[in-house]
Scaffold this motif. Structure first.
Motif, mmCIF file in Angstrom:
data_model
loop_
_atom_site.group_PDB
_atom_site.id
_atom_site.type_symbol
_atom_site.label_atom_id
_atom_site.label_comp_id
_atom_site.label_asym_id
_atom_site.label_seq_id
_atom_site.Cartn_x
_atom_site.Cartn_y
_atom_site.Cartn_z
ATOM 1 N N LYS A 15 -86.755 30.795 63.352
ATOM 2 C CA LYS A 15 -86.049 30.357 64.553
ATOM 3 C C LYS A 15 -84.554 30.133 64.324
ATOM 4 O O LYS A 15 -83.713 30.622 65.083
ATOM 5 C CB LYS A 15 -86.671 29.072 65.102
ATOM 6 N N THR A 16 -84.201 29.406 63.274
ATOM 7 C CA THR A 16 -82.789 29.116 63.008
ATOM 8 C C THR A 16 -82.013 30.396 62.710
ATOM 9 O O THR A 16 -80.898 30.598 63.211
ATOM 10 C CB THR A 16 -82.643 28.131 61.850
ATOM 11 N N TRP A 18 -82.822 33.451 63.651
ATOM 12 C CA TRP A 18 -82.771 34.234 64.892
ATOM 13 C C TRP A 18 -81.654 33.708 65.798
ATOM 14 O O TRP A 18 -80.817 34.472 66.279
ATOM 15 C CB TRP A 18 -84.114 34.161 65.605
ATOM 16 N N ASP A 19 -81.660 32.412 66.061
ATOM 17 C CA ASP A 19 -80.686 31.823 66.979
ATOM 18 C C ASP A 19 -79.255 32.032 66.491
ATOM 19 O O ASP A 19 -78.342 32.308 67.285
ATOM 20 C CB ASP A 19 -80.954 30.331 67.165
ATOM 21 N N SER A 20 -79.055 31.889 65.187
ATOM 22 C CA SER A 20 -77.723 32.060 64.626
ATOM 23 C C SER A 20 -77.227 33.493 64.796
ATOM 24 O O SER A 20 -76.083 33.728 65.202
ATOM 25 C CB SER A 20 -77.726 31.677 63.144
ATOM 26 N N ALA A 22 -78.402 35.780 66.976
ATOM 27 C CA ALA A 22 -78.294 36.100 68.400
ATOM 28 C C ALA A 22 -76.971 35.597 68.976
ATOM 29 O O ALA A 22 -76.359 36.249 69.827
ATOM 30 C CB ALA A 22 -79.468 35.503 69.170
ATOM 31 N N ALA A 23 -76.514 34.447 68.514
ATOM 32 C CA ALA A 23 -75.257 33.877 69.005
ATOM 33 C C ALA A 23 -74.045 34.704 68.587
ATOM 34 O O ALA A 23 -72.983 34.609 69.214
ATOM 35 C CB ALA A 23 -75.106 32.449 68.509
ATOM 36 N N PHE A 30 -77.669 33.168 76.800
ATOM 37 C CA PHE A 30 -78.386 32.048 76.187
ATOM 38 C C PHE A 30 -79.889 32.246 76.228
ATOM 39 O O PHE A 30 -80.624 31.598 75.485
ATOM 40 C CB PHE A 30 -77.997 30.723 76.846
ATOM 41 N N GLN A 33 -81.844 32.854 72.979
ATOM 42 C CA GLN A 33 -82.183 31.761 72.074
ATOM 43 C C GLN A 33 -83.688 31.496 72.162
ATOM 44 O O GLN A 33 -84.290 31.556 73.239
ATOM 45 C CB GLN A 33 -81.390 30.507 72.434
ATOM 46 N N ARG A 34 -84.293 31.203 71.039
ATOM 47 C CA ARG A 34 -85.757 31.081 71.005
ATOM 48 C C ARG A 34 -86.256 29.957 71.905
ATOM 49 O O ARG A 34 -87.344 30.062 72.482
ATOM 50 C CB ARG A 34 -86.242 30.850 69.576
ATOM 51 N N SER A 35 -85.485 28.897 72.078
ATOM 52 C CA SER A 35 -85.924 27.797 72.940
ATOM 53 C C SER A 35 -86.122 28.273 74.371
ATOM 54 O O SER A 35 -87.020 27.797 75.070
ATOM 55 C CB SER A 35 -84.911 26.653 72.907
ATOM 56 N N PHE A 214 -80.137 23.536 78.109
ATOM 57 C CA PHE A 214 -78.900 24.299 78.219
ATOM 58 C C PHE A 214 -78.005 23.715 79.330
ATOM 59 O O PHE A 214 -77.734 24.380 80.332
ATOM 60 C CB PHE A 214 -79.209 25.770 78.512
#
Length: 317
Positions: A15-16, A18-20, A22-23, A30, A33-35, A214
């Protein structure tokens, strides 16, 4: 033959990472983001992929879900496709797309649906994936029609829109930011039920949850008479785009033309390069809602499309 990339399935431990990544991608939204992708995970079976080079560095992400041996990128998102950084050479994307096809094919997947991300959501033109889809013989199967407004184009709304705005403001209506999602959602739900016998895609609880996750990306604008919300528009904000995700007029709101005033307020206050008014087509793009598209056109809107491609993986077995 030298292997440049390897593919693996996304897992919760990624997750971390991926999110990093993707950003940092050229495709900016947004909801990658996995959330966001996982707020409704009970509705979709995740099939997302991570593409790495041979030194284990991430070079691309593929948000995806799977149902009935068909992979979609991603069924829970408006659009998706490959996510990669700016200045990625086109041959890399051609190769990566081929590897993704082979990966799913070896899992027994029969078809992939690819939702192309409109250029307005990218930090550069970024159409490497469109060329790769053509090279790999994907088939265009759907085209949704949308309306956008460009910040750098002189804003000259239709005379009727200006007239309606005057009617609303002369009636004492105030256009204000709001956190009252509950009232907005009830108006929206009532409107959709009466007109189309459907509910909003997002439940009230889901919208409230997403707005908490968000807060800088999801905003509500309301039209109020003596503190009562008559109309509203829910906005999804990305680095380049103000997307009007939902909008609704109550009966009294229609009488006072409040939604026109809200849209003009959003357009006049917007500082982002684009406003996305959303789709005006139905039935997988085959039917154009002429009244809705004309309404948006009169706000000085321009045409944009969102394309869907498919690849039959059984053809090469």
């Amino acid at each position: 033959m030298k292997q440049d990339f390897k593919i693996r399935k996304y897992s919760l431990s990624d997750k971390t990472l991926w999110d990093s990544f993707a950003a940092q991608c050229m495709q900016q939204h947004f909801f990658f983001q996995r959330s966001f992708m996982e707020y409704h995970k009970e509705r979709f079976t995740d099939a997302s992929l991570i593409v790495e080079d041979m030194n284990d560095n991430i070079v691309a992400l593929f948000p995806a879900s799977v149902k009935d041996n068909t992979v979609s990128s991603h069924a829970g998102l408006t659009f998706g496709g490959l996510l990669y950084k700016k200045r990625t050479f086109v041959q890399k994307i051609v190769t990566i797309l081929s590897l993704i096809e082979r990966y799913y094919q070896e899992l027994g997947i029969e078809k992939i649906t690819y939702k192309v991300m409109p250029y307005i959501y990218k930090s550069e033109q970024g159409e490497e994936d469109l060329y790769a889809l053509y090279r790999n013989e994907w088939k265009l199967v759907r085209r949704d029609f949308s309306t956008i407004i460009k910040k750098d184009t002189p804003f000259i709304p239709d005379r009727s829109r200006r007239k309606n705005n005057t009617i609303a403001l002369n009636s004492g209506v105030q256009i204000l930011p709001s956190n009252d999602l509950s009232t907005f959602w009830e108006l929206l739900n009532s409107n959709l039920q009466s007109k189309h016998s459907v509910k909003p895609t997002h439940s009230l609880a889901e919208l409230q949850f997403l707005m908490q996750l968000f807060p800088d990306n999801i905003k509500l604008i309301g039209g109020f008479e003596d503190g009562e919300m008559l109309s509203g528009a829910l906005l999804f904000l990305t680095p380049n785009v103000c997307k009007i995700q939902y909008s609704v007029n109550s009966l009294r709101g229609r009488e006072f033309k409040v939604l026109d005033a809200i849209f003009l307020s959003i357009i006049n206050d917007n500082q982002l390069p684009y406003i996305d008014f959303g789709h005006s087509s139905e039935n997988d793009g085959k039917y154009l809602n002429g009244g809705l598209s004309k309404f948006k056109f009169y706000f000085n809107g321009e045409a944009s499309v969102c394309d869907f491609y498919e690849k039959d993986l059984t053809a090469n077995l």
